[in-house]
Scaffold this active site. Structure first.
Site, short mmCIF file in Angstrom:
data_model
loop_
_atom_site.label_atom_id
_atom_site.label_comp_id
_atom_site.label_asym_id
_atom_site.label_seq_id
_atom_site.Cartn_x
_atom_site.Cartn_y
_atom_site.Cartn_z
CB CYS A 135 -0.99 -0.03 1.17
SG CYS A 135 -2.27 1.22 1.07
CG HIS A 139 -3.04 -3.36 3.78
ND1 HIS A 139 -1.94 -2.66 4.18
CD2 HIS A 139 -3.91 -2.46 3.26
CE1 HIS A 139 -2.13 -1.37 3.92
NE2 HIS A 139 -3.32 -1.23 3.36
CD GLU A 195 -0.06 -5.28 5.85
OE1 GLU A 195 0.07 -5.97 4.82
OE2 GLU A 195 -0.27 -4.05 5.82
#
Lengths: 296, 220
Positions: B100, B193, B195
């Protein structure tokens, strides 16, 4: 065709995750918003008056004029937040329609409902809410807040309440983590908090959403203090644009929040910042003048 | 035949598990660096740390630029000389992965902005390309370089890539042709993302990239 789903819980909490380690600054016009962005703010809170002016002027404090908010949204690329009164879901609907990135259901404004907070699950826009203790934090999360901030005392320039609220919340999290499972239901009852969230804290040892600090931060060392006490980011309201040199102070607070354990650097950053906002002694304020007591 | 291929994959997998530990840093100036750290801790053979200074970047075989606010992280990188340290280390062979905001910082150009960038991937990026926060979304997509099922993609005020240079490999596109994952040599970028999910495959892909990078694995 890939299946796309907008405004999920994960995207709401996700934006709060992206703001971690940063500073969210109160601004009242496009020029201030640009100064904040240039200093390295991760987001701005669009307001008509900063909390210290609201406190001084008295009267009813409401959602800002949409023109002010739009002007600020057009001036910066970072996220723009705006405040709605506690329980005033129609103000929140207007803010969502304007396209703000986060709504703060805030005790800084005059509450519109003394019984009920907004049903935040009903919105696409994510919400942040204030808290003084863990029960209040979990009630707000239960209603759909995707970010929590400890309240502190807005517009006071005095860190004492921010410290009290952060310590209260996080020591309670540690207490629950160390409890036996059969103790959790009684704890949930005593807290007035959803049992599922108490169980989650017991398992993970942390709040289910990011926890930021607000209400009284005025110096780089204040920001460092709150980060070391466990805040994941800081809101600075009146502290920047009520000081002598806002641009310099804003940048110093941003850098101190990133490098919050580097005392030598924070010393450098604190040199020659000019006067901080004057501030208030909380003990001299009447109970009725405390903004933190709004909401339950 | 299939089972032999499977077996050889398993063997090479086992060989990776005993190969030396790689050092992956996560730039911790601002953003969701903790989430990346938690992901990397689930992958074998990785020592992961949050890094904030040019000296700490020397330790890294691979570096992750997390999600966050690109203006903020870009300014903090320049203020403390971290941009220079990263470029030198990448030139020496360090692998780098931006998610991002990290993708924006790796680009050579952002549309309608003169923000200072690392310029490590020859691409033009559009910031907040899908709209504001209320347009943030999740999607599922099969990505050819990631083995197995489709990958859960989380886009938050996300960018996408509007054009790439000829050395850039496009790894994933959405339905309307938006480029959301690219690689150029040791540099990897994703608009989403990984994560924020429970799936470590994209991070494992980056760890493998770091192992295969030119830089000898750091000893310290």
């Amino acid at each position: 065709m890939t299946n796309q789903e907008k405004s999920t819980w994960r995207t709401k909490v996700g934006l709060a995750e992206m703001l971690k380690g940063g500073v969210i600054m109160d601004v009242t016009n496009a020029d201030q918003a640009k100064i904040a962005q240039e200093a390295g703010a991760v987001a701005v809170m669009a307001l008509e008056r900063v909390p210290s002016d609201i406190r001084r002027d008295g009267g009813v404090a409401r959602m800002s004029d949409p023109l002010t908010i739009i002007e600020i949204m057009e001036a910066v690329t970072i996220p723009v937040m705006a405040k709605a009164r506690i329980g005033h879901f129609a103000e929140a609907q207007v803010l969502e329609a304007l396209g703000v990135d986060y709504v703060d259901e805030s005790e800084v404004l005059t509450p519109a409902d003394e019984m009920y907070h907004i049903d935040k699950h009903a919105f696409k826009v994510p919400f942040v809410c204030g808290c003084r203790d863990l029960g209040e934090a979990l009630r707000r999360i239960g209603e759909g807040a995707a970010m929590i901030r400890t309240k502190g005392e807005a517009g006071s320039g005095n860190i004492v309440e921010a410290v009290r609220h952060m310590r209260t919340v996080l020591s309670h999290v540690r207490k629950i983590q160390g409890m036996r499972e059969e103790e959790l239901m009684t704890e949930a009852k005593n807290l007035g908090a959803p049992y599922e969230l108490v169980m989650e804290i017991h398992k993970t040892g942390k709040l289910p959403v990011p926890n930021f600090s607000a209400g009284g931060i005025a110096t780089p060392a204040d920001a460092s203090l709150m980060m070391q006490l466990g805040a994941e980011a800081v809101f600075v309201g009146s502290g920047i644009f009520k000081s002598e040199d806002p641009a310099k102070r804003a940048k110093a607070i941003v850098d101190a929040t990133t490098h919050y354990t580097d005392a030598k650097l924070i010393g450098e950053l604190s040199k020659g910042l000019g006067k901080a906002m004057a501030g208030l002694d909380i003990r001299q304020l009447d109970e009725k003048d405390l903004m933190a007591n709004r909401g339950w | 035949m299939d089972s032999i291929v499977e077996n050889s994959k398993k063997l090479s997998g086992a060989a990776i598990a005993v190969s030396p530990t790689v050092h992956i840093g996560i730039l911790g100036l601002q953003g969701d660096f903790q989430k990346h750290l938690e992901m990397l801790q689930l992958i074998d053979g990785v020592e992961a740390r949050v890094v904030r200074t040019p000296e700490q970047i020397e330790w890294c075989d691979g570096l992750i630029l997390p999600g966050g606010e690109s203006t903020t992280i870009g300014k903090l990188m320049a203020r403390y000389g971290i941009d220079v340290a990263i470029k030198q280390r990448v030139a020496a062979g360090m692998a780098i992965f931006g998610t991002c905001t990290g993708m924006i910082l790796l680009a050579s150009e952002i549309e309608n902005s003169d923000q200072h960038l690392l310029g490590l991937i020859d691409m033009i990026v559009r910031r907040n390309a899908f709209g504001r926060q209320i347009d943030s979304f999740e999607a599922d997509l099969k990505i050819s370089c990631i083995e197995g099922d489709s990958v859960k993609l989380v886009f938050i005020r996300a960018p996408y890539v509007t054009s790439v240079g000829e050395k850039v490999e496009v790894l994933a596109l959405l339905d309307n042709g938006e480029i959301i994952m690219v690689r150029q040599g040791n540099c990897l970028a994703a608009a989403f993302h990984p994560e924020l999910t429970d799936d470590t495959r994209v991070h494992a892909y980056f760890v493998q990239m770091t192992r295969e990078a030119k830089v000898p694995v750091s000893k310290n």
